[in-house]
Design a protein around this motif. Sequence first.
Motif: not given
Length: 293
Positions: A231-241, A152-162
């Motif tokens: 394989l593409v992943g997009h992770l977004v941090w959620n303060d509430r969870e 797998l060629a793994v492409f992961v984007e991490m998003e945490n605020g700015s």
Amino acid sequence: MVDLPMTRRQPVLTWLGAASIVRIFLAVAMVWCSGAMAVAGADLYRAQTVVTGQGEANRITGFAAGLEDVLIKVSGAQKLAADRRLAAYKSNAKSFVRAFSYRDQFLGKPIRDEQGTRDRPYDLTVDFDEKKIDELLKALGLKPWLSHRPRLAVFVEMENGSRDFIVTADGAQSDLQRDALLAAADRRGMNIVLPSMAALAKSGLEGAKLETVPSSSLASLATEQGGELALVGHLVWNDRELGWVTRWRMDWQGRTHRWQIRGVTFDEAFRRGIGGAAQILSDNGDPAGRARR
């Protein structure tokens, strides 16, 4: 190496020598290949977990955790995670163990105050009996996934605020995520490659929103990086969870598969992402319960 001038003067002797050398190389290659295949197969039936001390109680807990990991790794069925049917087998996980060993994480470091052997962290490596694991999978309605496993060629984007970045093979800001992805791949029995910063910049994906990038563009980049599919992943941090909301996507055999995980650590998100891909590729079903065209 064969000396070329000698080849011209003594063709018969050289041919015999070359033929013998070829036979030797073939024999060595066959031994090496069979050894490599054996190691790869054995690795599928090996698990590693962290325990505190070398006492039997902690070891039994480690055996149970390792049994679940090995069943998932060997079958490719991520859906076995936390499967209630495993409870009875995990309580008797010791009976499936062939061998085990410890590695002291603090090896060479002095014992701290009030810290003895009992509470030092150890890596517990467990080798499970292949025949028993295969029989257990059969009892669960599954089978070992022993055919080729695509890289797998793994492409992961991490998003945490700015803060927004893509996990790369050589970027300093994604060191932790890179290590976690490699650990997740090893735990699920998959080979992965990550894009380099130079490759992302060359392709124009540096800083791009991966979810908007066509699968065809990622497929070509995956091939360039040595992967067989993306394989593409997009992770977004959620303060509430207090965790990451993760969306995964993979194209396989003319279908686009999508699945989500919410409120987990990125280590767990990576395990479920790569595990979900393995479940699709091993023909154990879609992680989301269905596939989208």
